[in-house]
Design an enzyme around this catalytic site. Structure first.
Site, PDB file in Angstrom:
ATOM      1  N   ASP A 122      57.056  45.497  41.688  1.00 39.16           N
ATOM      2  CA  ASP A 122      56.292  45.429  40.616  1.00 39.16           C
ATOM      3  C   ASP A 122      54.649  45.298  41.044  1.00 39.16           C
ATOM      4  O   ASP A 122      54.213  45.859  42.024  1.00 39.16           O
ATOM      5  CB  ASP A 122      56.631  44.535  39.454  1.00 39.16           C
ATOM      6  CG  ASP A 122      56.086  44.746  38.298  1.00 39.16           C
ATOM      7  OD1 ASP A 122      56.173  45.286  37.574  1.00 39.16           O
ATOM      8  OD2 ASP A 122      55.109  44.003  38.120  1.00 39.16           O
TER       9      ASP A 122
ATOM     10  N   HIS B  56      64.016  48.853  35.931  1.00 42.13           N
ATOM     11  CA  HIS B  56      63.047  48.505  36.966  1.00 42.13           C
ATOM     12  C   HIS B  56      63.328  46.971  37.519  1.00 42.13           C
ATOM     13  O   HIS B  56      62.887  46.592  38.505  1.00 42.13           O
ATOM     14  CB  HIS B  56      61.847  48.119  36.047  1.00 42.13           C
ATOM     15  CG  HIS B  56      60.614  47.580  36.566  1.00 42.13           C
ATOM     16  ND1 HIS B  56      59.731  48.012  37.375  1.00 42.13           N
ATOM     17  CD2 HIS B  56      60.021  46.604  36.495  1.00 42.13           C
ATOM     18  CE1 HIS B  56      58.785  47.305  37.964  1.00 42.13           C
ATOM     19  NE2 HIS B  56      58.842  46.319  37.284  1.00 42.13           N
TER      20      HIS B  56
END
Length: 340
Positions: free
Chosen positions: A120, A310
């Site tokens: 991220d 994610h």
């Protein structure tokens, strides 16, 4: 045997440490192989809304491979300081400052070469740290976050949303100051974290939409997350309650300052270090097509992919760790002490 993730409350495999880096206190996790002997040092950099503990499945793997592992809470998170903006500069939450603090931590630990892993925002950090400190960073791996080179032209988040990346609209909401009005105490932080890690309401309601942001009206209904629950969720709630959510959102308020600092890197667009990029094929924000041009800027690029969202680090840890292990072995790094 299955990976035993780091226990956030009590785990003899790690130490919780703090240190001052460029004037601010950082908390970090520290782990070394049994006997204290290690071959290399790996720094792992988390993103939003995560913590150093987001790497809880990867730390045991890397220690098993013979590495010393160092995992900081980044600026604004958990046990690390969260300077207010203003009066402090938003640049404290930027890529250059994060890179400088990584270099300071390496110096503090007496190491002249480190391997960087990121996820991220942490993925973005490790790309830039490799450019700002090419003599310090020997290898780079990023999970989910593709490489984006410095640009001489500024593109705002609004520009990206109107153009190629409509799924980045959530960033406008996160930067707006609206989220803090709803996520402001332990209970709302708990619901918020459950929502961001895939929890749903009784009728399948979501409380996070990439094209809208945090859906405050749905937060109270969100049930348990399969990815963040039990004592790990309790730990996250406690850590996020230290500073509140506002400071972590500063990472979404410094796009222009990041671009301004990137101007010094325009002649360093090529990442020369060996790189591993792991794509999560079901990532709804950092979509697979975003990584297509990476090979043009990274001559020594290895690609891997996992069928995950994610949150691949904790959703498919065995698959992620298998790719990381294979890459390290291919680079001639580390040593296996046992079979996980």
């Amino acid at each position: 045997m299955a990976i035993q993730p780091i226990d956030p409350v009590s785990d003899e495999r790690i130490e919780h440490k703090t240190t001052k880096l460029n004037g601010y206190t950082y908390h970090y996790l520290y782990a070394v192989p049994k006997g204290g002997q290690y071959t290399e040092t790996v720094f792992l950099i988390h993103g939003w809304p995560d913590l150093s503990m987001g790497w809880r499945y990867q730390i045991p793997l890397l220690v098993d491979l013979g590495f010393r592992v160092v995992v900081p809470d980044m600026m604004g998170y958990g046990g690390t300081d969260a300077p207010e903006v203003p009066p402090n500069s938003i640049r404290l939450y930027g890529m250059k400052r994060a890179s400088d603090d990584i270099a300071a931590l390496a110096k503090e630990l007496g190491v002249s070469r480190v391997i960087l892993g990121g996820h991220d925002w942490g993925g973005f950090v490790v790309w830039r740290a490799a450019q700002w400190y090419p003599d310090l960073v020997s290898h780079v791996f990023s999970v989910c976050t593709p490489y984006s080179p410095p640009h001489d032209e500024y593109f705002s988040v609004e520009d990206l949303v109107k153009g190629p990346l409509p799924q980045f609209a959530y960033q406008l909401h996160l930067a707006s100051g609206e989220v803090e009005k709803t996520v402001k105490d332990e209970q709302s932080i708990r619901q918020f974290l459950k929502a961001l890690y895939g929890g749903r309401g009784p009728n399948g309601e979501l409380a996070f939409d990439p094209e809208k942001g945090v859906l405050a009206e749905n937060l109270p209904t969100i049930g348990e997350s399969r990815l963040l629950n039990g004592k790990v969720l309790d730990y996250y709630v406690k850590e996020y309650s230290k500073h509140g959510i506002h400071s972590t959102l500063n990472w979404y308020r410094q796009r222009r300052s990041n671009w301004e600092e990137d101007q010094a890197l325009l002649d360093k667009k090529i990442i020369k270090q060996p790189v591993l990029f792991i794509q999560a094929t079901h990532d709804s924000v950092l979509k697979p097509e975003m990584s297509k041009s990476m090979g043009a800027f990274i001559p020594n690029l290895t690609r891997g992919e996992v069928a995950a969202s994610h949150w691949a680090l904790t959703q498919t840890p065995e698959e992620v760790n298998g790719i990381i292990r294979q890459w390290f072995e291919g680079q001639g790094l580390g040593r296996s002490q046992s079979s996980l």
